[in-house]
Design a protein around this motif. Sequence first.
Motif, PDB file in Angstrom:
ATOM      1  N   ILE A 168       3.215 -28.640 -69.595  1.00  0.00           N
ATOM      2  CA  ILE A 168       1.919 -28.274 -69.007  1.00  0.00           C
ATOM      3  C   ILE A 168       2.116 -27.700 -67.604  1.00  0.00           C
ATOM      4  O   ILE A 168       1.558 -26.654 -67.259  1.00  0.00           O
ATOM      5  CB  ILE A 168       0.976 -29.502 -68.968  1.00  0.00           C
ATOM      6  N   ARG A 193       3.414 -24.246 -67.726  1.00  0.00           N
ATOM      7  CA  ARG A 193       2.388 -23.277 -68.106  1.00  0.00           C
ATOM      8  C   ARG A 193       1.477 -22.975 -66.927  1.00  0.00           C
ATOM      9  O   ARG A 193       1.075 -21.825 -66.721  1.00  0.00           O
ATOM     10  CB  ARG A 193       1.569 -23.798 -69.275  1.00  0.00           C
ATOM     11  N   ILE A 194       1.140 -23.997 -66.163  1.00  0.00           N
ATOM     12  CA  ILE A 194       0.311 -23.761 -64.964  1.00  0.00           C
ATOM     13  C   ILE A 194       1.061 -22.834 -64.008  1.00  0.00           C
ATOM     14  O   ILE A 194       0.520 -21.876 -63.475  1.00  0.00           O
ATOM     15  CB  ILE A 194      -0.054 -25.090 -64.266  1.00  0.00           C
ATOM     16  N   LYS A 245       3.219 -20.608 -64.653  1.00  0.00           N
ATOM     17  CA  LYS A 245       3.311 -19.219 -65.114  1.00  0.00           C
ATOM     18  C   LYS A 245       1.946 -18.584 -65.334  1.00  0.00           C
ATOM     19  O   LYS A 245       1.856 -17.419 -65.700  1.00  0.00           O
ATOM     20  CB  LYS A 245       4.093 -19.154 -66.433  1.00  0.00           C
ATOM     21  N   SER A 246       0.871 -19.375 -65.150  1.00  0.00           N
ATOM     22  CA  SER A 246      -0.448 -18.837 -65.454  1.00  0.00           C
ATOM     23  C   SER A 246      -0.989 -18.052 -64.276  1.00  0.00           C
ATOM     24  O   SER A 246      -0.374 -17.947 -63.225  1.00  0.00           O
ATOM     25  CB  SER A 246      -1.404 -19.980 -65.783  1.00  0.00           C
ATOM     26  N   ARG A 247      -2.173 -17.491 -64.485  1.00  0.00           N
ATOM     27  CA  ARG A 247      -2.878 -16.783 -63.443  1.00  0.00           C
ATOM     28  C   ARG A 247      -3.199 -17.707 -62.275  1.00  0.00           C
ATOM     29  O   ARG A 247      -3.134 -17.317 -61.128  1.00  0.00           O
ATOM     30  CB  ARG A 247      -4.201 -16.341 -64.035  1.00  0.00           C
ATOM     31  N   ILE A 248      -3.552 -18.967 -62.606  1.00  0.00           N
ATOM     32  CA  ILE A 248      -3.867 -19.919 -61.541  1.00  0.00           C
ATOM     33  C   ILE A 248      -2.631 -20.175 -60.699  1.00  0.00           C
ATOM     34  O   ILE A 248      -2.702 -20.220 -59.469  1.00  0.00           O
ATOM     35  CB  ILE A 248      -4.405 -21.239 -62.141  1.00  0.00           C
ATOM     36  N   SER A 256      -0.253 -18.088 -60.184  1.00  0.00           N
ATOM     37  CA  SER A 256      -0.083 -16.922 -59.307  1.00  0.00           C
ATOM     38  C   SER A 256      -1.066 -16.974 -58.152  1.00  0.00           C
ATOM     39  O   SER A 256      -0.729 -16.601 -57.027  1.00  0.00           O
ATOM     40  CB  SER A 256      -0.325 -15.629 -60.081  1.00  0.00           C
ATOM     41  N   THR A 257      -2.280 -17.436 -58.439  1.00  0.00           N
ATOM     42  CA  THR A 257      -3.278 -17.535 -57.370  1.00  0.00           C
ATOM     43  C   THR A 257      -2.818 -18.527 -56.301  1.00  0.00           C
ATOM     44  O   THR A 257      -2.935 -18.255 -55.113  1.00  0.00           O
ATOM     45  CB  THR A 257      -4.631 -17.984 -57.952  1.00  0.00           C
ATOM     46  N   VAL A 282       0.245 -19.280 -55.511  1.00  0.00           N
ATOM     47  CA  VAL A 282       1.321 -18.674 -54.721  1.00  0.00           C
ATOM     48  C   VAL A 282       0.767 -17.581 -53.803  1.00  0.00           C
ATOM     49  O   VAL A 282       1.205 -17.435 -52.668  1.00  0.00           O
ATOM     50  CB  VAL A 282       2.428 -18.116 -55.636  1.00  0.00           C
ATOM     51  N   ALA A 283      -0.238 -16.860 -54.305  1.00  0.00           N
ATOM     52  CA  ALA A 283      -0.848 -15.817 -53.482  1.00  0.00           C
ATOM     53  C   ALA A 283      -1.403 -16.427 -52.198  1.00  0.00           C
ATOM     54  O   ALA A 283      -1.277 -15.843 -51.119  1.00  0.00           O
ATOM     55  CB  ALA A 283      -1.961 -15.117 -54.256  1.00  0.00           C
ATOM     56  N   LYS A 313       1.496 -17.049 -49.950  1.00  0.00           N
ATOM     57  CA  LYS A 313       2.129 -15.833 -49.426  1.00  0.00           C
ATOM     58  C   LYS A 313       1.300 -15.208 -48.317  1.00  0.00           C
ATOM     59  O   LYS A 313       1.843 -14.725 -47.335  1.00  0.00           O
ATOM     60  CB  LYS A 313       2.315 -14.797 -50.540  1.00  0.00           C
ATOM     61  N   TYR A 355      -9.092 -23.593 -54.321  1.00  0.00           N
ATOM     62  CA  TYR A 355      -7.824 -23.588 -55.052  1.00  0.00           C
ATOM     63  C   TYR A 355      -6.811 -24.560 -54.465  1.00  0.00           C
ATOM     64  O   TYR A 355      -6.007 -25.143 -55.182  1.00  0.00           O
ATOM     65  CB  TYR A 355      -7.255 -22.160 -55.131  1.00  0.00           C
ATOM     66  N   LEU A 370      -7.791 -27.866 -55.796  1.00  0.00           N
ATOM     67  CA  LEU A 370      -7.438 -27.930 -57.219  1.00  0.00           C
ATOM     68  C   LEU A 370      -5.941 -28.202 -57.386  1.00  0.00           C
ATOM     69  O   LEU A 370      -5.528 -29.050 -58.192  1.00  0.00           O
ATOM     70  CB  LEU A 370      -7.812 -26.597 -57.889  1.00  0.00           C
ATOM     71  N   THR A 372      -4.365 -31.560 -59.045  1.00  0.00           N
ATOM     72  CA  THR A 372      -3.505 -31.438 -60.219  1.00  0.00           C
ATOM     73  C   THR A 372      -2.174 -32.137 -59.965  1.00  0.00           C
ATOM     74  O   THR A 372      -1.649 -32.845 -60.831  1.00  0.00           O
ATOM     75  CB  THR A 372      -3.251 -29.947 -60.536  1.00  0.00           C
TER      76      THR A 372
END
Lengths: 289, 234, 255, 328
Positions: D173, D176-177, D179-182, D184-185, D187-188, D191, D206, D209, D213
């Motif tokens: 799980i 998957r988190i 590698k998911s869009r979330i 990436s968000t 990490v964004a 960054k 976020y 969240l 998590t």
Amino acid sequence: MDSATLLQTFANSIVAGSIYAVIAVGLAMAFGVMKMANFAHGEFFMVGAYTVYVCYGLMGWPFPVAVLMAIPVVALLGVATERFIFRPTRENVLAGFMATAGLALILQVLIGQIWGVGLMRSVPTPYMGALDLGGVRIGWQRVLVIPSAIAMLFALWYFLYHAKAGKALRACAQDPETARLQGININRMTMLAMAISGALAGLAGALMAPIHPVTPYMGHGIILTAFIVVVMGGMESIAGAILAAVLLGFIHTFVTTLSDAVTAQMVGVACMAVVLIVRPQGLLGRVKA
Amino acid sequence: MLSLKDVWAHYGSVAAVKGISVEVAEAEIVTLIGSNGAGKTTTMRTICGLHKPTKGEILFEGKRINGLDPEKINALGIAMVPEGRHVFPQLTVMENLEMGAYLRKDAAGIRRDLEEMFTHFPILKERHKQLAGTMSGGQQQMVAMARALMSGPKVLLLDEPSLGLSPLMTQQIAKIIKKLNEIGRTIVLVEQNARLAFLLAKRAYVMEIGRISMSGLTVDLKDDPKVRETYLGV
Amino acid sequence: MALLEIKGLTKRFGGLLAVNNVDLSIERGEIRGIIGPNGAGKTTLFNLVSGTFAPTSGTITFDGEVVSGKKPSHIARAGLVRTFQRNALFPSYTVLENVMLSRHIQSDETLLKAILGTDRRDEEMNRARCREILAFLGLTPYENDLAENLAHGHQRILGIANALAVEPKLIMLDEPVAGMNPTETATVTDHIRRLRDEWNMTVVLVEHDMRTVMETCEYISVINFGELLTEGTPEQVSANPKVIEAYLGSEELEI
Amino acid sequence: MTRTNWTFAAFLVLVLAGACVAPFLVKPYTLEILIIFLINLILVCSYRIPAMTGDWSLSHVVMMGVGAYTTALLSTHLDLSILLTVPLSAIVAGILGYIIVLPMIRTRGFGFFIASFAIGEFVRLTWVKFRDVFGGPRGMIGIPNGEIGSIDLFFATPSYFFMLVIAFICLTIMYRIDKSRIGSTFVAIYKDEELAEAVGINVPHYRALAFATGTFFAGIAGALLAHRLGAVDPKGFDINTMVYLIIWIVVGGSATFWGPIVGLIVVTFAFEWTRPLLEWRPLLFGGLLIFFLVFLPGGLESLLAKIRQRLVPGQNDDAAASPGTAGE
């Protein structure tokens, strides 16, 4: 709470506040000059206490000499920490802070292995007897803490506001780049800041050695208290640290008397959390534009 | 006295200064003008050691100084008044001036220079106990200039002294700069206010996106339509 | 009603009045320039409109909604997106990934979808749109390059691409041509005009470089000492003695 | 699937196969260590989730303790099955995590670190303070090891397989988190927070969240630990334990999903291998922490990335999301 207990607690609060102030001011200064957050500050305190234990308790030197010995010992430790931990991680507060957590582990083990683990090293009380203030009795050893703390803080204030190097230190804290333009060597200043920071922690530990169980892990309780004070006062503000130290001294002592030590710790931590949330820059801290 | 030879400076991979050459003779005011982002401030920071040049040479009295730390360069006799003044806000005016003389050991000389500063900037004498951060922009500019002069520099670098100042204050600062030059100070002046710079300096270098596009005597450049164009785009 | 309506906007930092009682009104489909000398308050104005700072007083209305005091992410969702003076990009991601990341609000993502792996269903559509944006700005050849490896000029254009990914109604560009050579500058001004002409976007350009502004904008607002100095067409503005004085210094200056 | 994906899948199958036969090959003592290792695996990976946004906390071990104490209460008072206590503990830790992060969200970097220290200490001290509920400084004992049907997890081998399954699910799980869009968000935000806000990412939301998590999975690790040890006490979740968690992350690095795992493996090995050093060991790990922060702030994974880059030129390594780069 009857009036005798109240007076007693009041007196104890001042003792606690003085010692917190000396410890926290050192931490605040190191942070102010180059954002050096020292997790091992409690261990510096511990090394100071052990200096007294060794010099006075084991070797039988006069107590004041043993206390003064803590200055060069812990100041040197501070300088080494600056040179080998803070300077290479200068760009990053968090990394330096975490690395000094490693230093804390090292100092605990070293001291514990050389002078014994798990045993409470008791330092014989050099000044017996107590001051009697109308029913309120404070041990001379505790009374001694108050003028010593005031003297140290005064010396620090005098240095920062009247000595050229002290003024340069403040200049560095306010604007390091411009300080360099005036010919001030930043590396020398950060080293000086850590030396003073260490000396203050060491002196505090040395003074507390006879009234505090001396163990390699005594820094644990100190570091949390010191950070509570510094964060409440406003990370870089020395005046803020002193104010917060006195406040916390009263809060801790009164809550301990009324309830218990754990509750006192919880209240202290809660105070810090509230300050961080409501006024992240601290009581006397400034918001950077 | 001070010369830059083909100096380049980068921020990361971006070249902010692209091979400029500047000559400053003793006791003159040289100005570096150009619109914002032309590389003037980077040039100044490179001279005083806050920024390391990637290429080229900076000579001061015939000696290479590029790559030296700012505290070394200050000791050699170059003092900088940074853009935005940067006084030490929590230090008093007096303490700010003392910091300017940080490297000096001659107490008598410091005292004499302090008196001289107070004649140039009488307001500072009046307010010597005030925290520098609580002063107005123009007064802070005076503190920063006096602080730089307290090191007894051979060259004074002034970066945008008129920035954010009212016209009246600008004029006052300009008068002081002129006076300092008249008593023999060498000054490198970076200005966005071209008219002010032309009034003060004998020679000017016009910078455009990292390069020197024009240079010469200010009397010649003053009415050059190209200078006006770099500023106004028409 | 104008798309962006600013009324009595004031921002005070301690004793400093950075922006003082500014009124601005920007219509749909306009390319508006905001200029002023260094330290005039342009950046503060910009930060107020984009939500980085909350104003001391005054209101900002965008597309009928009062957005003053709202968070930048809220304002971006409302359709007003800014770029940065610095080269703001997501390092260690490719150019295409940068634009895809910036397209965040157009994507459907929840924690559950992330775990089930169904959050990428609209990925293809997003990717196609992002490629379109990159093609529009001429970045297609670099789409698989790491953002931080791009040349300075391309990094700045990527900043615009990231903003466009949000599908804004109004894009505010903060010194888009800073540090660019004349060829690159010409490319960017061309992009800006095409954004309006072909994509019907409203553009606000904050610049100190007069030449770019004069060439690109139909209408210019000049700020000095935090106040609105004057407004007008490029010709009016550049002939205005007050503007000349603000830029070149006073004629009457005597020493 | 590309070739790297196949190699990766083959590697994964090999690791899993190894993990399945391991309990039959090793000594009982080693098996106990492997069980704890699996618990720590969940913990160390969960720490990375908030760290992806740049939030390094000092309360993560305390949140693990929240899971452990919840399990202790649920299984001693309500006699719930291990299949219920583990998810319930995770939910409690997740919710508490969300509550405590809300005030902390105003701080960033070092401030966040210290704030999490304070709030974590507060939570931990409640266990010391309320003796009747949490057993005070001595903690709670008599937590059952758990049973699944008729299989008693007191025995090491079934317990190991139970932990292995849970760890596999959790890591899948979390992967998957990541590698998911979330992911990436997250990490964004790390960054470039300002840019993230500017393109419409609600940064505080976020960050909260990510934190919750992380504490959710820390709660699972705590629940498993409580069942395995049969006892919990406040000291087990103090700052010293936290420092070890940080050592794992710092040694491994945190830029990729694999960094913390590498760190945990290496440090666990080193820890067991240096057992003869006894009380001198913390000195070694303190030194290790300093060494990595000063000389290799990206952790071992950055070293691997560098080697890979040298072997396969043209490939770019991820910029390390290490404390060496997580600024204010």
